[in-house]
Design a protein around this motif. Sequence first.
Motif, PDB file in Angstrom:
ATOM      1  N   VAL A  26      39.496  27.024  42.700  1.00  0.00           N
ATOM      2  CA  VAL A  26      38.653  27.075  43.895  1.00  0.00           C
ATOM      3  C   VAL A  26      38.580  28.507  44.404  1.00  0.00           C
ATOM      4  O   VAL A  26      39.594  29.200  44.477  1.00  0.00           O
ATOM      5  N   GLY A  27      37.376  28.951  44.732  1.00  0.00           N
ATOM      6  CA  GLY A  27      37.184  30.268  45.332  1.00  0.00           C
ATOM      7  C   GLY A  27      37.357  31.394  44.335  1.00  0.00           C
ATOM      8  O   GLY A  27      37.141  31.238  43.140  1.00  0.00           O
ATOM      9  N   LYS A  28      37.759  32.544  44.842  1.00  0.00           N
ATOM     10  CA  LYS A  28      38.000  33.725  44.011  1.00  0.00           C
ATOM     11  C   LYS A  28      39.504  33.818  43.778  1.00  0.00           C
ATOM     12  O   LYS A  28      40.278  33.997  44.720  1.00  0.00           O
ATOM     13  N   LEU A  29      39.924  33.693  42.507  1.00  0.00           N
ATOM     14  CA  LEU A  29      41.341  33.641  42.174  1.00  0.00           C
ATOM     15  C   LEU A  29      41.987  35.017  42.264  1.00  0.00           C
ATOM     16  O   LEU A  29      41.372  36.033  41.951  1.00  0.00           O
ATOM     17  N   ASP A  33      47.774  33.768  42.841  1.00  0.00           N
ATOM     18  CA  ASP A  33      47.510  32.411  42.358  1.00  0.00           C
ATOM     19  C   ASP A  33      48.128  32.214  40.978  1.00  0.00           C
ATOM     20  O   ASP A  33      48.740  31.181  40.691  1.00  0.00           O
ATOM     21  N   TYR A  34      47.991  33.212  40.121  1.00  0.00           N
ATOM     22  CA  TYR A  34      48.546  33.121  38.765  1.00  0.00           C
ATOM     23  C   TYR A  34      50.066  33.245  38.759  1.00  0.00           C
ATOM     24  O   TYR A  34      50.729  32.657  37.911  1.00  0.00           O
ATOM     25  N   ALA A  69      43.724  39.257  38.471  1.00  0.00           N
ATOM     26  CA  ALA A  69      43.775  37.828  38.169  1.00  0.00           C
ATOM     27  C   ALA A  69      43.052  37.516  36.863  1.00  0.00           C
ATOM     28  O   ALA A  69      43.484  36.652  36.100  1.00  0.00           O
ATOM     29  N   ALA A  70      41.964  38.214  36.588  1.00  0.00           N
ATOM     30  CA  ALA A  70      41.255  38.025  35.316  1.00  0.00           C
ATOM     31  C   ALA A  70      42.171  38.421  34.160  1.00  0.00           C
ATOM     32  O   ALA A  70      42.207  37.746  33.123  1.00  0.00           O
ATOM     33  N   TRP A  71      42.923  39.502  34.336  1.00  0.00           N
ATOM     34  CA  TRP A  71      43.885  39.923  33.326  1.00  0.00           C
ATOM     35  C   TRP A  71      44.991  38.872  33.176  1.00  0.00           C
ATOM     36  O   TRP A  71      45.410  38.545  32.069  1.00  0.00           O
ATOM     37  N   ASP A  72      45.464  38.314  34.284  1.00  0.00           N
ATOM     38  CA  ASP A  72      46.476  37.253  34.252  1.00  0.00           C
ATOM     39  C   ASP A  72      45.963  36.043  33.481  1.00  0.00           C
ATOM     40  O   ASP A  72      46.698  35.428  32.703  1.00  0.00           O
ATOM     41  N   ASP A  73      44.704  35.701  33.686  1.00  0.00           N
ATOM     42  CA  ASP A  73      44.103  34.562  32.992  1.00  0.00           C
ATOM     43  C   ASP A  73      44.055  34.827  31.490  1.00  0.00           C
ATOM     44  O   ASP A  73      44.385  33.948  30.679  1.00  0.00           O
ATOM     45  N   PHE A  74      43.683  36.023  31.113  1.00  0.00           N
ATOM     46  CA  PHE A  74      43.638  36.413  29.703  1.00  0.00           C
ATOM     47  C   PHE A  74      45.033  36.327  29.077  1.00  0.00           C
ATOM     48  O   PHE A  74      45.209  35.783  27.986  1.00  0.00           O
ATOM     49  N   LYS A  75      46.056  36.856  29.774  1.00  0.00           N
ATOM     50  CA  LYS A  75      47.425  36.822  29.255  1.00  0.00           C
ATOM     51  C   LYS A  75      47.931  35.381  29.116  1.00  0.00           C
ATOM     52  O   LYS A  75      48.610  35.067  28.142  1.00  0.00           O
TER      53      LYS A  75
END
Length: 126
Positions: A26-29, A33-34, A69-75
């Motif tokens: 939800v929203g901008k992560l 959050d990660y 957070a985008a980097w966290d998602d990738f990792k």
Amino acid sequence: MKLYKHGLSIGIQRVDNNFYLTLKAVGKLTHEDYETITPMIDSAIEGIKKPKIKALIDCSELEGWELKAAWDDFKLGLKHGNEFDKIAILNGKSWIQYGSKISSWFMQGDIKNFDNEEEAFKWLNE
């Protein structure tokens, strides 16, 4: 003052060596959050030999990620990518569909986008 909701909610169910993971974004992560969700996923998978995770990720209210957070998602995808059997993504946004195609390069399992939750669960259980 306006409330701005963002974050991830997660549900994990284990049946034998099969995992069913539900995630709602939800929203901008954010990176925070990660920091919350990653240990939960790690803990659920720890000690299981060759887990095969089926996941439903609801991105219908996702607005995007902060850069970190985008980097966290990738990792997270790199770390657990081989543990996913299927990932169904609920969304109606073309940018999420493009992102899921890129994610599929780093994941062993199948990734498919859906507009309907019922169809997504049907595909996961095939």
